[in-house]
Scaffold this motif. Structure first.
Motif, PDB file in Angstrom:
ATOM      1  N   LEU A  94       0.832  -1.200   0.000  1.00 15.31           N
ATOM      2  CA  LEU A  94       0.000   0.000   0.000  1.00 15.31           C
ATOM      3  C   LEU A  94       0.873   1.258   0.000  1.00 15.31           C
ATOM      4  N   ILE A  95       1.942   1.235   0.778  1.00 15.48           N
ATOM      5  CA  ILE A  95       2.852   2.389   0.801  1.00 15.48           C
ATOM      6  C   ILE A  95       3.475   2.582  -0.577  1.00 15.48           C
ATOM      7  N   VAL A  96       3.843   1.481  -1.226  1.00 16.02           N
ATOM      8  CA  VAL A  96       4.407   1.557  -2.580  1.00 16.02           C
ATOM      9  C   VAL A  96       3.372   2.127  -3.548  1.00 16.02           C
ATOM     10  N   ARG A 102       1.664   9.185  -6.426  1.00 14.92           N
ATOM     11  CA  ARG A 102       2.139  10.571  -6.369  1.00 14.92           C
ATOM     12  C   ARG A 102       3.189  10.835  -7.443  1.00 14.92           C
ATOM     13  N   GLU A 103       4.106   9.866  -7.609  1.00 13.68           N
ATOM     14  CA  GLU A 103       5.181  10.034  -8.582  1.00 13.68           C
ATOM     15  C   GLU A 103       4.636  10.157 -10.007  1.00 13.68           C
ATOM     16  N   LEU A 104       3.601   9.407 -10.320  1.00 22.12           N
ATOM     17  CA  LEU A 104       3.047   9.393 -11.681  1.00 22.12           C
ATOM     18  C   LEU A 104       1.939  10.424 -11.885  1.00 22.12           C
ATOM     19  N   GLY A 105       1.613  11.153 -10.820  1.00 26.24           N
ATOM     20  CA  GLY A 105       0.618  12.207 -10.942  1.00 26.24           C
ATOM     21  C   GLY A 105      -0.793  11.719 -11.202  1.00 26.24           C
ATOM     22  N   VAL A 106      -1.160  10.609 -10.579  1.00 23.22           N
ATOM     23  CA  VAL A 106      -2.515  10.073 -10.779  1.00 23.22           C
ATOM     24  C   VAL A 106      -3.277  10.048  -9.445  1.00 23.22           C
ATOM     25  N   GLU A 107      -3.029  11.046  -8.591  1.00 23.77           N
ATOM     26  CA  GLU A 107      -3.729  11.125  -7.313  1.00 23.77           C
ATOM     27  C   GLU A 107      -5.213  11.418  -7.524  1.00 23.77           C
ATOM     28  N   PRO A 108      -6.098  10.727  -6.802  1.00 25.72           N
ATOM     29  CA  PRO A 108      -7.538  10.964  -6.939  1.00 25.72           C
ATOM     30  C   PRO A 108      -7.927  12.355  -6.447  1.00 25.72           C
ATOM     31  N   THR A 109      -8.972  12.905  -7.047  1.00 27.94           N
ATOM     32  CA  THR A 109      -9.509  14.186  -6.595  1.00 27.94           C
ATOM     33  C   THR A 109     -10.565  13.957  -5.526  1.00 27.94           C
ATOM     34  N   ARG A 161      -6.626   4.888  -6.577  1.00 28.02           N
ATOM     35  CA  ARG A 161      -5.215   4.832  -6.971  1.00 28.02           C
ATOM     36  C   ARG A 161      -4.913   3.506  -7.671  1.00 28.02           C
ATOM     37  N   LEU A 162      -5.405   2.425  -7.088  1.00 26.17           N
ATOM     38  CA  LEU A 162      -5.165   1.103  -7.673  1.00 26.17           C
ATOM     39  C   LEU A 162      -5.733   1.030  -9.081  1.00 26.17           C
ATOM     40  N   GLU A 163      -6.967   1.512  -9.285  1.00 30.40           N
ATOM     41  CA  GLU A 163      -7.583   1.474 -10.605  1.00 30.40           C
ATOM     42  C   GLU A 163      -6.783   2.289 -11.618  1.00 30.40           C
ATOM     43  N   SER A 164      -6.326   3.476 -11.205  1.00 31.63           N
ATOM     44  CA  SER A 164      -5.580   4.347 -12.118  1.00 31.63           C
ATOM     45  C   SER A 164      -4.246   3.729 -12.508  1.00 31.63           C
ATOM     46  N   LEU A 165      -3.514   3.220 -11.523  1.00 32.08           N
ATOM     47  CA  LEU A 165      -2.219   2.607 -11.810  1.00 32.08           C
ATOM     48  C   LEU A 165      -2.372   1.301 -12.587  1.00 32.08           C
TER      49      LEU A 165
END
Length: 503
Positions: A94-96, A102-109, A161-165
């Motif tokens: 989960l931490i990963v 954050r690194e890939l810029g796909v944080e949820p709104t 986050r999981l869905e986006s990644l």
């Protein structure tokens, strides 16, 4: 972090949904937290992970389980059979996940989180979001157990986050026509000869030396402990036996039971009295429950009702501080309980004599499995040699004490195949006609199979399930891509603990 649905009101009554009862077993279980708390100074991405952070992630794991976010649990390793391993894997992964998001810029709104919460079946009446269900959930299920809206929102963020990644990492997954065609074997009828090997007394009773038992005990003393048990007195509030109430009538009856149970907890809290006194003042009967462990198991109990109560109340019982402490209202099915801890038997180290039966049984089982595998592998090698020398399979099998059975026209993917047939035909999928498989384990012992013939696939059966097969294979490929991405991401995170590197 914003509070997305906070209401400026206090929910004073226990809301009961007649068709939906929320069971929060994992919210009561703090043993997992204790296990992870033993880790000192873990480091990830070059930063020490504090105990506060570990506690927060453990709570997220518990809440993720309770909210039914099983895809998040499954992909991050939180569904492993070993509970401690599942928790550890989930926390690190989960931490990963959060770091990579954050690194890939796909944080949820915040809007995405809001929509996800509104669409949880838990908070819906019909097809609409029900604020009352949400408010009741927060005040009656989360707050009393130390959870907050922030943690609920964070679980939803993790799911997004999981869905986006996953969408990024799994994008290359595809399936060729050649791969699809190769799966047609599961629709081809199989004719084969099956060599069966049954476990015998010789391998089942492998010798175990006292020195071996002592060595295992000395090297693993920390593992051998008694199980903590607790005994309780309780008051039950349930519907009359055989009750056939439904709909509104059942809801109202359950609400009355809940109110009565709340009355007992209020009396205990306001008057600083024991459960026994509160129950006596209310004219209620106190029931006693002999000592049980965290799963609700009891050493000596043949009463099915007591077993069911113990299993229902065990998670909440082990959440309380200790002897003399009383619970809040605990709901299980259509019943409500209030209980008091009357006895605590802490876990303690086992002596060698106490641990001996457990160690001996485990060693004997391991040795028996090893001996059986060795003997069946040797027997199969002898059978192969006998066939090369001109013996028939029946003659070769008899010489090695194996039985020979025929399998005729069984389709591996057929829904009417027995579990045994499915197990055996699965071993033929990579065989050519005339080849013999390696030894495979089975409930009765072990087996090997010689493929005699593979018939043509039924085009209709294959066509009817082509979409299902394609979907499952692509899903498997996606899971493999995600697992490989997670592995390399964990390596980059450089997870370390004293004397160990997790990676």
């Amino acid at each position: 972090m914003i509070h997305l649905f906070r209401k400026n009101q206090r929910v004073l009554m226990l809301l009961i949904a007649a068709l939906t009862i929320i069971a929060f077993v994992f919210l009561y279980n703090t043993e997992q937290l204790d296990d992870l708390a033993n880790v000192q100074n873990p480091v990830i991405y070059g930063k020490a992970l504090t105990q506060v952070a570990i506690d927060r992630h453990v709570k997220n794991y518990q809440l993720t389980m309770s909210l039914g976010q099983y895809d998040l649990l499954r992909k991050l390793g939180g569904m492993a059979q070993e509970r401690e391993a599942a928790l550890s894997e989930f926390v690190w992964n989960l931490i990963v996940l959060q770091h990579q998001s954050r690194e890939l810029g796909v944080e949820p709104t915040d809007d995405q989180v809001t929509d996800r919460i509104k669409n949880l079946p838990l908070f819906k009446s019909g097809d609409q979001f029900d604020p009352r269900k949400y408010s009741a959930f927060v005040s009656e299920q989360l707050t009393p157990r130390g959870f907050t809206e922030r943690q609920l929102e964070e679980v939803m963020r993790d799911a997004i986050r999981l869905e986006s990644l996953s969408a990024i990492v799994e994008a290359p997954a595809a399936m060729s026509e050649e791969e699809l065609k190769a799966t047609s074997k599961i629709f081809q009828p199989v004719t084969a000869e099956v060599l069966k090997f049954n476990k015998d007394a010789k391998t089942a009773n492998a010798p175990v030396a006292p020195e071996e038992i002592a060595a295992i005990f000395e090297n693993n003393k920390a593992v051998f402990n008694t199980t903590e048990t607790r005994a309780i007195n309780y008051v039950a509030f349930d519907l009359p036996e055989g009750s056939k109430l439904e709909g509104k009538d059942k809801t109202e009856a359950l609400q009355k039971l809940a109110n009565a149970a709340s009355g007992i907890t209020d009396s205990i809290a306001q008057g600083s009295v024991s459960l026994e006194t509160a129950a006596k003042n209310a004219g209620l009967k106190i029931e006693k429950l002999a000592a049980f462990d965290r799963t609700g198991s009891q050493e000596k109990n043949s009463d099915p009702k007591a077993t069911l109560v113990a299993q229902s109340l065990a998670p909440a019982a082990f959440l309380l501080a200790g002897q003399g402490k009383s619970s809040d209202v605990v709901q299980s099915g259509d019943a409500f309980y209030v209980f008091e801890i009357t006895e605590v038997n802490p876990a303690r180290p086992l002596t060698l004599d106490e641990a001996r039966p457990q160690i001996e049984a485990r060693l004997r089982s391991q040795k028996s499995d090893q001996l059986f595998t060795q003997s069946t592998t040797s027997a199969l090698n002898s059978i192969r040699s006998a066939l090369l020398s001109g013996k028939t399979l029946n003659e070769a099998a008899a010489a090695q004490g194996a039985t020979l059975e025929n399998l005729t026209g069984v389709v591996p993917a057929a829904e009417d195949s027995t579990p045994e047939q499915q197990l055996i035909t699965a071993s033929t999928l990579l065989l050519k006609e005339g080849e013999i498989s390696n030894i495979a384990q089975a409930p009765w012992g072990a087996f090997a199979v010689r493929l005699t013939a593979r018939g043509p696939a039924d085009p209709k059966a294959f066509g009817e399930r082509e979409t299902e097969i394609r979907t499952n294979m692509i899903r498997n490929k996606r899971d493999l891509l995600f697992a490989e991405w997670l592995r390399t991401s964990r390596e980059a995170a450089k997870i370390t603990m004293p004397g160990n590197t997790q990676g």
